[in-house]
Design a protein around this motif. Sequence first.
Motif, PDB file in Angstrom:
ATOM      1  N   ARG A 126      46.248  51.351  46.290  1.00 16.35           N
ATOM      2  CA  ARG A 126      47.203  50.450  45.645  1.00 16.35           C
ATOM      3  C   ARG A 126      46.525  49.248  45.003  1.00 16.35           C
ATOM      4  O   ARG A 126      47.166  48.468  44.309  1.00 16.35           O
ATOM      5  CB  ARG A 126      48.243  49.984  46.668  1.00 16.35           C
ATOM      6  N   PHE A 127      45.218  49.087  45.238  1.00 11.73           N
ATOM      7  CA  PHE A 127      44.487  47.931  44.722  1.00 11.73           C
ATOM      8  C   PHE A 127      43.226  48.334  43.957  1.00 11.73           C
ATOM      9  O   PHE A 127      42.136  47.824  44.233  1.00 11.73           O
ATOM     10  CB  PHE A 127      44.108  46.986  45.878  1.00 11.73           C
ATOM     11  N   PRO A 128      43.332  49.220  42.972  1.00 10.30           N
ATOM     12  CA  PRO A 128      42.126  49.640  42.255  1.00 10.30           C
ATOM     13  C   PRO A 128      41.477  48.504  41.460  1.00 10.30           C
ATOM     14  O   PRO A 128      40.293  48.563  41.139  1.00 10.30           O
ATOM     15  CB  PRO A 128      42.627  50.755  41.332  1.00 10.30           C
ATOM     16  N   GLU A 129      42.243  47.443  41.195  1.00  7.20           N
ATOM     17  CA  GLU A 129      41.727  46.322  40.407  1.00  7.20           C
ATOM     18  C   GLU A 129      40.605  45.566  41.107  1.00  7.20           C
ATOM     19  O   GLU A 129      39.879  44.813  40.466  1.00  7.20           O
ATOM     20  CB  GLU A 129      42.849  45.322  40.077  1.00  7.20           C
ATOM     21  N   ILE A 130      40.442  45.763  42.415  1.00  5.06           N
ATOM     22  CA  ILE A 130      39.401  44.996  43.108  1.00  5.06           C
ATOM     23  C   ILE A 130      38.010  45.355  42.596  1.00  5.06           C
ATOM     24  O   ILE A 130      37.109  44.530  42.654  1.00  5.06           O
ATOM     25  CB  ILE A 130      39.453  45.102  44.648  1.00  5.06           C
ATOM     26  N   LEU A 131      37.852  46.572  42.074  1.00  6.21           N
ATOM     27  CA  LEU A 131      36.529  46.960  41.559  1.00  6.21           C
ATOM     28  C   LEU A 131      36.144  46.158  40.327  1.00  6.21           C
ATOM     29  O   LEU A 131      34.964  46.015  40.021  1.00  6.21           O
ATOM     30  CB  LEU A 131      36.494  48.459  41.240  1.00  6.21           C
ATOM     31  N   LYS A 132      37.132  45.612  39.623  1.00  9.18           N
ATOM     32  CA  LYS A 132      36.871  44.835  38.409  1.00  9.18           C
ATOM     33  C   LYS A 132      37.035  43.329  38.620  1.00  9.18           C
ATOM     34  O   LYS A 132      36.801  42.555  37.705  1.00  9.18           O
ATOM     35  CB  LYS A 132      37.821  45.290  37.299  1.00  9.18           C
ATOM     36  N   SER A 133      37.418  42.954  39.806  1.00  7.48           N
ATOM     37  CA  SER A 133      37.678  41.537  40.080  1.00  7.48           C
ATOM     38  C   SER A 133      36.380  40.734  40.078  1.00  7.48           C
ATOM     39  O   SER A 133      35.400  41.135  40.708  1.00  7.48           O
ATOM     40  CB  SER A 133      38.373  41.391  41.427  1.00  7.48           C
ATOM     41  N   PRO A 134      36.359  39.606  39.380  1.00  8.96           N
ATOM     42  CA  PRO A 134      35.134  38.808  39.301  1.00  8.96           C
ATOM     43  C   PRO A 134      34.702  38.194  40.631  1.00  8.96           C
ATOM     44  O   PRO A 134      33.526  37.899  40.816  1.00  8.96           O
ATOM     45  CB  PRO A 134      35.473  37.712  38.291  1.00  8.96           C
ATOM     46  N   ASN A 135      35.635  38.032  41.576  1.00 12.37           N
ATOM     47  CA  ASN A 135      35.233  37.439  42.846  1.00 12.37           C
ATOM     48  C   ASN A 135      34.939  38.470  43.943  1.00 12.37           C
ATOM     49  O   ASN A 135      34.726  38.111  45.085  1.00 12.37           O
ATOM     50  CB  ASN A 135      36.236  36.375  43.325  1.00 12.37           C
ATOM     51  N   VAL A 136      34.889  39.755  43.574  1.00 13.71           N
ATOM     52  CA  VAL A 136      34.452  40.793  44.511  1.00 13.71           C
ATOM     53  C   VAL A 136      33.002  41.110  44.202  1.00 13.71           C
ATOM     54  O   VAL A 136      32.656  41.528  43.108  1.00 13.71           O
ATOM     55  CB  VAL A 136      35.315  42.075  44.396  1.00 13.71           C
ATOM     56  N   VAL A 137      32.144  40.887  45.208  1.00 14.15           N
ATOM     57  CA  VAL A 137      30.717  41.099  45.026  1.00 14.15           C
ATOM     58  C   VAL A 137      30.293  42.484  45.504  1.00 14.15           C
ATOM     59  O   VAL A 137      29.435  43.120  44.906  1.00 14.15           O
ATOM     60  CB  VAL A 137      29.908  40.019  45.778  1.00 14.15           C
ATOM     61  N   TYR A 138      30.934  42.973  46.569  1.00 14.22           N
ATOM     62  CA  TYR A 138      30.522  44.246  47.165  1.00 14.22           C
ATOM     63  C   TYR A 138      31.726  44.998  47.696  1.00 14.22           C
ATOM     64  O   TYR A 138      32.609  44.412  48.327  1.00 14.22           O
ATOM     65  CB  TYR A 138      29.530  43.993  48.308  1.00 14.22           C
ATOM     66  N   VAL A 139      31.735  46.311  47.441  1.00 11.45           N
ATOM     67  CA  VAL A 139      32.712  47.217  48.032  1.00 11.45           C
ATOM     68  C   VAL A 139      31.922  48.380  48.618  1.00 11.45           C
ATOM     69  O   VAL A 139      31.140  49.025  47.908  1.00 11.45           O
ATOM     70  CB  VAL A 139      33.731  47.739  46.988  1.00 11.45           C
ATOM     71  N   HIS A 140      32.108  48.648  49.887  1.00  6.69           N
ATOM     72  CA  HIS A 140      31.409  49.737  50.568  1.00  6.69           C
ATOM     73  C   HIS A 140      31.647  51.052  49.806  1.00  6.69           C
ATOM     74  O   HIS A 140      32.753  51.293  49.321  1.00  6.69           O
ATOM     75  CB  HIS A 140      31.924  49.842  52.009  1.00  6.69           C
ATOM     76  N   PRO A 141      30.619  51.922  49.717  1.00  4.84           N
ATOM     77  CA  PRO A 141      30.762  53.176  48.951  1.00  4.84           C
ATOM     78  C   PRO A 141      31.956  54.043  49.362  1.00  4.84           C
ATOM     79  O   PRO A 141      32.600  54.639  48.504  1.00  4.84           O
ATOM     80  CB  PRO A 141      29.443  53.906  49.219  1.00  4.84           C
ATOM     81  N   GLN A 142      32.279  54.117  50.657  1.00  9.27           N
ATOM     82  CA  GLN A 142      33.436  54.915  51.079  1.00  9.27           C
ATOM     83  C   GLN A 142      34.729  54.338  50.520  1.00  9.27           C
ATOM     84  O   GLN A 142      35.572  55.064  50.007  1.00  9.27           O
ATOM     85  CB  GLN A 142      33.536  54.991  52.604  1.00  9.27           C
ATOM     86  N   LEU A 143      34.866  53.049  50.565  1.00  8.13           N
ATOM     87  CA  LEU A 143      36.071  52.407  50.024  1.00  8.13           C
ATOM     88  C   LEU A 143      36.132  52.587  48.514  1.00  8.13           C
ATOM     89  O   LEU A 143      37.197  52.855  47.951  1.00  8.13           O
ATOM     90  CB  LEU A 143      36.089  50.922  50.381  1.00  8.13           C
ATOM     91  N   GLU A 144      34.990  52.456  47.872  1.00 12.21           N
ATOM     92  CA  GLU A 144      34.933  52.624  46.419  1.00 12.21           C
ATOM     93  C   GLU A 144      35.330  54.043  46.018  1.00 12.21           C
ATOM     94  O   GLU A 144      36.048  54.243  45.034  1.00 12.21           O
ATOM     95  CB  GLU A 144      33.523  52.299  45.922  1.00 12.21           C
ATOM     96  N   THR A 145      34.916  55.039  46.789  1.00 14.18           N
ATOM     97  CA  THR A 145      35.278  56.433  46.510  1.00 14.18           C
ATOM     98  C   THR A 145      36.786  56.607  46.552  1.00 14.18           C
ATOM     99  O   THR A 145      37.373  57.244  45.680  1.00 14.18           O
ATOM    100  CB  THR A 145      34.607  57.374  47.539  1.00 14.18           C
ATOM    101  N   TRP A 146      37.431  56.024  47.560  1.00 13.55           N
ATOM    102  CA  TRP A 146      38.888  56.129  47.660  1.00 13.55           C
ATOM    103  C   TRP A 146      39.568  55.465  46.476  1.00 13.55           C
ATOM    104  O   TRP A 146      40.536  55.988  45.931  1.00 13.55           O
ATOM    105  CB  TRP A 146      39.378  55.489  48.951  1.00 13.55           C
ATOM    106  N   ILE A 147      39.064  54.316  46.079  1.00 11.91           N
ATOM    107  CA  ILE A 147      39.676  53.582  44.969  1.00 11.91           C
ATOM    108  C   ILE A 147      39.486  54.334  43.663  1.00 11.91           C
ATOM    109  O   ILE A 147      40.401  54.438  42.841  1.00 11.91           O
ATOM    110  CB  ILE A 147      39.078  52.153  44.867  1.00 11.91           C
TER     111      ILE A 147
END
Length: 176
Positions: free
Chosen positions: A151-172
């Motif tokens: 429900r929050f795919p925008e976090i991958l493009k958010s300027p204040n997100v520095v890191y997303v774990h690969p498993q979480l990124e795969t789900w997104i």
Amino acid sequence: MREEDSILLECLEDVYHNFEKALRKVQKVRSIHVRKFEQLFDELLSERRVFEDISIPARLIIEQLLESQFKVGQVALEAEYLRQPFASVDYVKIEEFGIIRVKLGDVEVKWRDGSYSYYFYPDKVELRATDEKSSIKLFFSIPFNQQTLERFPEILKSPNVVYVHPQLETWIRKVL
């Protein structure tokens, strides 16, 4: 803003305006119940701010905290010299200017959304001040789940997100 967010916000607006009208009616009534109404009104205002005043990554954290609160999960905290072992989430409030206030057990922590960078892991989140002088780590007994993250795919493009774990990124990325 997503469609479901618009619907939630519209419903909150309806309740907020009706509650505001009701508070005007009881303005001259001397009763402890009026104070309780005012507290409920403040809670409604906090809920509105979730959709209006904070970033998508902060919203994801709020969702996870609320998930822990309603599913009887627990959250641990590390912040500079402060340590809180796993405890229940007493409340989550959004104040003016994007200030997020969370009470875990006996400890309350707050941060200003725009002043922090976010690091997402499967069962924790790290918030680092943009000046790198302080950080807050929240550890969740209930890890992030795929449904919430989708429900929050925008976090991958958010300027204040520095890191997303690969498993979480795969789900997104399944949603994108």
